[in-house]
Design a protein around this motif. Structure first.
Motif, PDB file in Angstrom:
ATOM      1  N   LEU A 212       0.832  -1.207   0.000  1.00  0.00           N
ATOM      2  CA  LEU A 212       0.000   0.000   0.000  1.00  0.00           C
ATOM      3  C   LEU A 212       0.869   1.261   0.000  1.00  0.00           C
ATOM      4  O   LEU A 212       0.607   2.211  -0.742  1.00  0.00           O
ATOM      5  N   LYS A 213       1.906   1.260   0.821  1.00  0.00           N
ATOM      6  CA  LYS A 213       2.825   2.403   0.842  1.00  0.00           C
ATOM      7  C   LYS A 213       3.521   2.570  -0.504  1.00  0.00           C
ATOM      8  O   LYS A 213       3.694   3.688  -0.995  1.00  0.00           O
ATOM      9  N   PHE A 214       3.922   1.451  -1.082  1.00  0.00           N
ATOM     10  CA  PHE A 214       4.607   1.471  -2.373  1.00  0.00           C
ATOM     11  C   PHE A 214       3.694   2.054  -3.451  1.00  0.00           C
ATOM     12  O   PHE A 214       4.125   2.830  -4.309  1.00  0.00           O
ATOM     13  N   SER A 215       2.414   1.685  -3.404  1.00  0.00           N
ATOM     14  CA  SER A 215       1.460   2.174  -4.398  1.00  0.00           C
ATOM     15  C   SER A 215       1.283   3.686  -4.303  1.00  0.00           C
ATOM     16  O   SER A 215       1.039   4.350  -5.320  1.00  0.00           O
ATOM     17  N   ARG A 216       1.399   4.235  -3.091  1.00  0.00           N
ATOM     18  CA  ARG A 216       1.290   5.693  -2.938  1.00  0.00           C
ATOM     19  C   ARG A 216       2.442   6.425  -3.614  1.00  0.00           C
ATOM     20  O   ARG A 216       2.320   7.601  -3.953  1.00  0.00           O
ATOM     21  N   ILE A 217       3.559   5.737  -3.790  1.00  0.00           N
ATOM     22  CA  ILE A 217       4.702   6.313  -4.498  1.00  0.00           C
ATOM     23  C   ILE A 217       4.557   6.131  -6.003  1.00  0.00           C
ATOM     24  O   ILE A 217       4.855   7.033  -6.795  1.00  0.00           O
ATOM     25  N   LEU A 218       4.082   4.968  -6.408  1.00  0.00           N
ATOM     26  CA  LEU A 218       4.029   4.634  -7.832  1.00  0.00           C
ATOM     27  C   LEU A 218       3.060   5.519  -8.598  1.00  0.00           C
ATOM     28  O   LEU A 218       3.339   5.914  -9.739  1.00  0.00           O
ATOM     29  N   GLY A 219       1.933   5.854  -7.994  1.00  0.00           N
ATOM     30  CA  GLY A 219       0.951   6.701  -8.672  1.00  0.00           C
ATOM     31  C   GLY A 219       1.513   8.061  -9.062  1.00  0.00           C
ATOM     32  O   GLY A 219       1.478   8.436 -10.252  1.00  0.00           O
ATOM     33  N   PRO A 220       2.052   8.830  -8.111  1.00  0.00           N
ATOM     34  CA  PRO A 220       2.653  10.120  -8.474  1.00  0.00           C
ATOM     35  C   PRO A 220       3.851  10.000  -9.410  1.00  0.00           C
ATOM     36  O   PRO A 220       4.064  10.875 -10.255  1.00  0.00           O
ATOM     37  N   MET A 221       4.652   8.933  -9.280  1.00  0.00           N
ATOM     38  CA  MET A 221       5.787   8.760 -10.192  1.00  0.00           C
ATOM     39  C   MET A 221       5.302   8.554 -11.632  1.00  0.00           C
ATOM     40  O   MET A 221       5.892   9.086 -12.585  1.00  0.00           O
ATOM     41  N   GLU A 222       4.222   7.813 -11.799  1.00  0.00           N
ATOM     42  CA  GLU A 222       3.655   7.624 -13.135  1.00  0.00           C
ATOM     43  C   GLU A 222       3.127   8.950 -13.686  1.00  0.00           C
ATOM     44  O   GLU A 222       3.285   9.250 -14.870  1.00  0.00           O
ATOM     45  N   GLU A 223       2.543   9.756 -12.809  1.00  0.00           N
ATOM     46  CA  GLU A 223       2.022  11.059 -13.236  1.00  0.00           C
ATOM     47  C   GLU A 223       3.149  11.982 -13.683  1.00  0.00           C
ATOM     48  O   GLU A 223       3.025  12.696 -14.697  1.00  0.00           O
ATOM     49  N   VAL A 224       4.264  11.980 -12.955  1.00  0.00           N
ATOM     50  CA  VAL A 224       5.415  12.808 -13.332  1.00  0.00           C
ATOM     51  C   VAL A 224       5.938  12.384 -14.703  1.00  0.00           C
ATOM     52  O   VAL A 224       6.203  13.228 -15.572  1.00  0.00           O
ATOM     53  N   SER A 225       6.086  11.087 -14.917  1.00  0.00           N
ATOM     54  CA  SER A 225       6.591  10.585 -16.201  1.00  0.00           C
ATOM     55  C   SER A 225       5.634  10.937 -17.338  1.00  0.00           C
ATOM     56  O   SER A 225       6.074  11.284 -18.444  1.00  0.00           O
ATOM     57  N   ALA A 226       4.331  10.842 -17.073  1.00  0.00           N
ATOM     58  CA  ALA A 226       3.350  11.168 -18.107  1.00  0.00           C
ATOM     59  C   ALA A 226       3.416  12.644 -18.481  1.00  0.00           C
ATOM     60  O   ALA A 226       3.281  13.005 -19.658  1.00  0.00           O
ATOM     61  N   LYS A 227       3.619  13.519 -17.510  1.00  0.00           N
ATOM     62  CA  LYS A 227       3.727  14.952 -17.798  1.00  0.00           C
ATOM     63  C   LYS A 227       4.964  15.247 -18.652  1.00  0.00           C
ATOM     64  O   LYS A 227       4.900  16.032 -19.597  1.00  0.00           O
ATOM     65  N   LEU A 228       6.068  14.612 -18.313  1.00  0.00           N
ATOM     66  CA  LEU A 228       7.290  14.833 -19.091  1.00  0.00           C
ATOM     67  C   LEU A 228       7.135  14.317 -20.520  1.00  0.00           C
ATOM     68  O   LEU A 228       7.754  14.842 -21.446  1.00  0.00           O
ATOM     69  N   GLN A 229       6.299  13.325 -20.684  1.00  0.00           N
ATOM     70  CA  GLN A 229       6.082  12.755 -22.009  1.00  0.00           C
ATOM     71  C   GLN A 229       5.153  13.614 -22.865  1.00  0.00           C
ATOM     72  O   GLN A 229       5.389  13.811 -24.062  1.00  0.00           O
ATOM     73  N   SER A 230       4.102  14.165 -22.256  1.00  0.00           N
ATOM     74  CA  SER A 230       3.022  14.771 -23.040  1.00  0.00           C
ATOM     75  C   SER A 230       3.000  16.288 -23.032  1.00  0.00           C
ATOM     76  O   SER A 230       2.516  16.908 -23.985  1.00  0.00           O
ATOM     77  N   LEU A 231       3.488  16.923 -21.977  1.00  0.00           N
ATOM     78  CA  LEU A 231       3.378  18.379 -21.873  1.00  0.00           C
ATOM     79  C   LEU A 231       4.546  19.077 -22.572  1.00  0.00           C
ATOM     80  O   LEU A 231       5.647  18.526 -22.679  1.00  0.00           O
TER      81      LEU A 231
END
Length: 321
Positions: free
Chosen positions: A189-208
């Motif tokens: 559960l703790k790990f998942s709280r990290i993975l979600g924002p990390m995926e969001e950061v990567s997606a922003k760098l890819q698309s914005l």
């Protein structure tokens, strides 16, 4: 020494070392810096602030631990917070890497992370055609290095979860097993709280359309986002498996208790016959049938054996015994 490495690059090649001084950080045309720090001192931070005019809010976040992964834009500067992770037994230990990206510099500041960037730096320097892209490609390399560190963690947890699943099917979970099960679930559960924002950061760098990020480098961040997404998906599946293991263990325990209860009831029914007969003949009345009959005792004992045997066979066929 908090300065792990500080070098000047040009055209994908390392040019020289860059000490943290005003003169050492000076750059010629076409050059850029990659500075790696580990828990820097206030003096070193002040030098970076003066040289690159780093935003005060970004510096405040960089000096404060326990930040969630995020991406901030300050004018022509990017500030990224990434969380590192390392497995220690059944626990996951987290660190942070704060990354400042400008047009001609990359500054990485690590807090609590045992994985240095020495190997990553050597790997990138071995590919000058890619390294010549500049700071944005180094940013991709750092993020990819951090995300790749997640995979051994999820692999190790998966092995432990499958081991516990087999234990639950072969026998019954002990108190220590159940404690470990909930510990692994909490770590996921703790790990998942990290993975979600990390995926969001990567997606922003890819698309914005962000400063300091060239269009040619954007597809590389898609690969990072895919890796994070896979790890997050596996973490979710493992949480579901742990819940299933606990439920299956409870069902098997209930089934075992039901079998034991049926067996006890069957034996109680079998033993009820001799108990009733011997209880009747233990009342010591003078006028009872067969008391003075020569074959009374063996006849009663034979009757008890026949009735108990019939009950035993009946319960055995019904699988109560």
């Amino acid at each position: 020494m908090s300065v792990v490495a500080s070098y000047v690059y040009k055209d994908g090649q390392r040019v020289r070392e860059a000490p943290l001084t005003e003169q050492g950080l000076a750059l010629a045309r076409g050059e850029y810096l990659w500075i790696g720090l580990h828990e820097p001192t206030d003096e070193e931070t002040d030098i970076l602030v003066r040289r690159f005019r780093l935003h005060p809010l970004a510096i405040e976040d960089a000096m404060t631990a326990h930040q969630i992964p995020k991406l901030e834009v300050y004018g022509s500067e990017l500030f990224i917070v990434a969380r590192t992770a390392q497995g220690q037994g059944d626990h996951i230990v987290y660190g942070e890497t704060h990354i400042f990206v400008g047009s001609n510099y990359v500054v990485t500041i690590r807090h609590g992370s045992a994985r240095g960037h020495t190997q990553l730096r050597a790997q990138l320097e071995a590919s000058p055609q890619q390294l010549k892209h500049g700071p944005d490609f180094i940013l991709h390399g750092v993020l990819d290095f951090i995300v790749d560190g997640y995979i051994p963690i999820i692999d190790a947890i998966e092995d432990k979860v499958l081991e516990m699943e087999q234990v639950a099917l072969d026998s019954f979970l002990s108190r220590d097993d159940i404690t470990r099960l909930f510990l692994l679930r909490r770590e996921l559960l703790k790990f998942s709280r990290i993975l979600g924002p990390m995926e969001e950061v990567s997606a922003k760098l890819q698309s914005l359309d962000l400063p300091c990020i060239d269009r040619e480098v954007r597809p590389y961040f898609r690969d990072v986002a895919d890796h994070v997404r896979r790890v997050a998906s596996r973490a979710g599946v493992l949480r579901d498996i742990l819940a299933s293991v606990f439920e299956a263990s409870n069902l098997l325990e209930q089934q075992r208790q039901g079998v034991i209860t049926r067996k006890l009831a069957a034996w109680a029914a079998i033993l009820a016959t001799p108990t009733a007969v011997t209880g009747i003949y233990g009342m010591n009345f003078d006028h009872m049938p067969e008391l003075r009959w020569t074959h009374g005792y063996p006849a009663v004992m034979a009757l008890i054996v026949v009735i108990c045997l019939a009950l035993y066979i009946s319960f055995k066929r019904s699988k109560w015994l």
